[in-house]
Design a protein around this motif. Structure first.
Motif, PDB file in Angstrom:
ATOM      1  N   LEU A  11       0.853  -1.192   0.000  1.00 46.70           N
ATOM      2  CA  LEU A  11       0.000   0.000   0.000  1.00 46.70           C
ATOM      3  C   LEU A  11       0.888   1.240   0.000  1.00 46.70           C
ATOM      4  O   LEU A  11       1.781   1.359   0.842  1.00 46.70           O
ATOM      5  N   VAL A  12       0.629   2.148  -0.940  1.00 50.48           N
ATOM      6  CA  VAL A  12       1.445   3.363  -1.040  1.00 50.48           C
ATOM      7  C   VAL A  12       0.532   4.575  -1.065  1.00 50.48           C
ATOM      8  O   VAL A  12      -0.224   4.790  -2.021  1.00 50.48           O
ATOM      9  N   GLU A  32      -0.871 -10.554   3.177  1.00 53.96           N
ATOM     10  CA  GLU A  32       0.352  -9.985   3.733  1.00 53.96           C
ATOM     11  C   GLU A  32       0.465  -8.552   3.229  1.00 53.96           C
ATOM     12  O   GLU A  32       0.347  -8.319   2.027  1.00 53.96           O
ATOM     13  N   VAL A  33       0.692  -7.612   4.134  1.00 52.33           N
ATOM     14  CA  VAL A  33       0.638  -6.203   3.760  1.00 52.33           C
ATOM     15  C   VAL A  33       1.866  -5.455   4.263  1.00 52.33           C
ATOM     16  O   VAL A  33       2.293  -5.630   5.406  1.00 52.33           O
ATOM     17  N   GLN A  34       2.439  -4.626   3.394  1.00 57.05           N
ATOM     18  CA  GLN A  34       3.463  -3.650   3.762  1.00 57.05           C
ATOM     19  C   GLN A  34       2.970  -2.289   3.299  1.00 57.05           C
ATOM     20  O   GLN A  34       2.169  -2.182   2.362  1.00 57.05           O
ATOM     21  N   THR A  35       3.448  -1.217   3.936  1.00 61.45           N
ATOM     22  CA  THR A  35       2.999   0.129   3.589  1.00 61.45           C
ATOM     23  C   THR A  35       4.182   1.064   3.358  1.00 61.45           C
ATOM     24  O   THR A  35       5.274   0.864   3.900  1.00 61.45           O
ATOM     25  N   ALA A  36       3.926   2.084   2.540  1.00 64.50           N
ATOM     26  CA  ALA A  36       4.916   3.138   2.298  1.00 64.50           C
ATOM     27  C   ALA A  36       4.171   4.455   2.130  1.00 64.50           C
ATOM     28  O   ALA A  36       3.075   4.487   1.571  1.00 64.50           O
ATOM     29  N   GLN A  37       4.795   5.546   2.626  1.00 61.35           N
ATOM     30  CA  GLN A  37       4.143   6.857   2.559  1.00 61.35           C
ATOM     31  C   GLN A  37       4.763   7.778   1.512  1.00 61.35           C
ATOM     32  O   GLN A  37       4.337   8.918   1.360  1.00 61.35           O
ATOM     33  N   ASP A  38       5.747   7.282   0.775  1.00 60.66           N
ATOM     34  CA  ASP A  38       6.328   8.104  -0.297  1.00 60.66           C
ATOM     35  C   ASP A  38       6.854   7.182  -1.398  1.00 60.66           C
ATOM     36  O   ASP A  38       7.040   5.979  -1.199  1.00 60.66           O
ATOM     37  N   GLY A  39       7.079   7.769  -2.568  1.00 61.33           N
ATOM     38  CA  GLY A  39       7.444   6.978  -3.732  1.00 61.33           C
ATOM     39  C   GLY A  39       8.769   6.264  -3.619  1.00 61.33           C
ATOM     40  O   GLY A  39       8.886   5.089  -4.009  1.00 61.33           O
ATOM     41  N   MET A  40       9.807   6.938  -3.101  1.00 63.77           N
ATOM     42  CA  MET A  40      11.125   6.312  -3.020  1.00 63.77           C
ATOM     43  C   MET A  40      11.107   5.112  -2.088  1.00 63.77           C
ATOM     44  O   MET A  40      11.692   4.059  -2.380  1.00 63.77           O
ATOM     45  N   LEU A  45      11.002  -0.742  -1.089  1.00 67.58           N
ATOM     46  CA  LEU A  45      10.283  -1.817  -0.404  1.00 67.58           C
ATOM     47  C   LEU A  45       9.786  -2.862  -1.397  1.00 67.58           C
ATOM     48  O   LEU A  45       9.808  -4.065  -1.108  1.00 67.58           O
ATOM     49  N   ALA A  46       9.340  -2.415  -2.558  1.00 68.71           N
ATOM     50  CA  ALA A  46       8.836  -3.351  -3.563  1.00 68.71           C
ATOM     51  C   ALA A  46       9.926  -4.329  -4.004  1.00 68.71           C
ATOM     52  O   ALA A  46       9.664  -5.517  -4.228  1.00 68.71           O
ATOM     53  N   LYS A  74       9.313  -1.851 -14.916  1.00 65.98           N
ATOM     54  CA  LYS A  74      10.502  -2.267 -15.659  1.00 65.98           C
ATOM     55  C   LYS A  74      11.204  -3.462 -15.023  1.00 65.98           C
ATOM     56  O   LYS A  74      11.878  -4.237 -15.708  1.00 65.98           O
ATOM     57  N   THR A  75      11.040  -3.604 -13.701  1.00 66.74           N
ATOM     58  CA  THR A  75      11.841  -4.614 -12.994  1.00 66.74           C
ATOM     59  C   THR A  75      11.036  -5.653 -12.224  1.00 66.74           C
ATOM     60  O   THR A  75      11.554  -6.724 -11.909  1.00 66.74           O
ATOM     61  N   GLU A  76       9.764  -5.374 -11.891  1.00 66.71           N
ATOM     62  CA  GLU A  76       8.996  -6.257 -11.022  1.00 66.71           C
ATOM     63  C   GLU A  76       7.807  -6.869 -11.752  1.00 66.71           C
ATOM     64  O   GLU A  76       7.161  -6.207 -12.572  1.00 66.71           O
ATOM     65  N   ASN A  77       7.529  -8.140 -11.447  1.00 67.55           N
ATOM     66  CA  ASN A  77       6.317  -8.794 -11.944  1.00 67.55           C
ATOM     67  C   ASN A  77       5.205  -8.488 -10.949  1.00 67.55           C
ATOM     68  O   ASN A  77       4.981  -9.229  -9.994  1.00 67.55           O
TER      69      ASN A  77
END
Length: 227
Positions: A11-12, A32-40, A45-46, A74-77
């Motif tokens: 979640l971003v 399973e959940v991870q979160t981020a509050q900014d793009g970088m 994290l991804a 470009k890099t992740e499925n």
């Protein structure tokens, strides 16, 4: 959302209240959940978490959702569902051009988000929707079949959804209200005693005459006990 335990969601969003609400809801569904509050942070994290789906807000300070989408595709499925508060065609076109798989306009219902997640899993990770084995049960969500003790059960669509929901939540007490919400839908307007009718039918088909498999807890609901 049952049957998708183990699916990883990132979640971003730069709004903490939205992140907390969505995180609690998705965790409750078994994801399973991870979160981020900014793009970088999201990009970093991804690459460590390897999520199946990213729920990505467009409007963030610094690196916006468009740039995050462009970099990760470009890099992740990964399947990306983009969120925006602006109902503008140009934004949707730009996101889809950069590789986004779906788009949702804020505000949206949590039930709609779950439906979009399921659709993305079915389309991009169909192997994750395959057979689930729990005790003597085998749930094949692709074929919409449930085997019990190596025997295919003859189930209606509603019986299938009900038994799947209860087996996947085995050991947990499920109230009639919870069952109605998850199986019949939150807008179901009928009598909640319909749950008893379907439970009785399932017990017959499971040969659960003594109610040892599907237990009734008076005043609380039902619980599936699997040894």
């Amino acid at each position: 959302m049952q049957g998708l335990k183990g699916i990883k969601i990132l979640l971003v969003d730069d709004e903490p209240n939205i992140l907390q609400f969505l995180e609690m809801g998705l965790l409750n569904e078994g994801l399973e959940v991870q979160t981020a509050q900014d793009g970088m942070t999201a990009v970093t994290l991804a690459k460590e978490f390897h999520p199946h789906i990213i729920i990505l807000d467009v409007m963030m300070p610094g690196m916006d959702g468009f740039e995050v989408c462009r970099m990760l595709k470009k890099t992740e499925n990964v399947a990306i569902i983009m969120l925006t508060a602006k109902d503008e065609v140009d934004d949707r076109v730009k996101g889809l051009t950069l590789g986004a798989d779906d788009y949702m306009i804020k505000p949206f219902s949590f039930e709609e988000l779950l439906a979009r997640i399921q659709a993305r899993i079915r389309n991009q990770f169909p192997n994750l929707m395959g057979e689930v084995a729990i005790g003597d049960f085998r749930i094949d969500d692709l074929r919409k079949e449930i085997l019990y003790q190596q025997r295919v059960l003859e189930l209606s669509t509603t019986e299938y959804e009900l038994l799947k929901f209860m087996v996947l939540n085995q050991g947990i007490v499920l109230s009639k209200a919870k069952i109605l919400d998850k199986v019949w839908g939150y807008d179901f307007g009928g009598d909640e005693n319909i749950v008893e009718v379907y439970i009785r039918s399932l017990r017959d088909k499971l040969n659960d005459k003594e109610h040892r498999l599907i237990r009734t807890l008076r005043g609380a609901g039902y619980r599936v006990d699997i040894s």
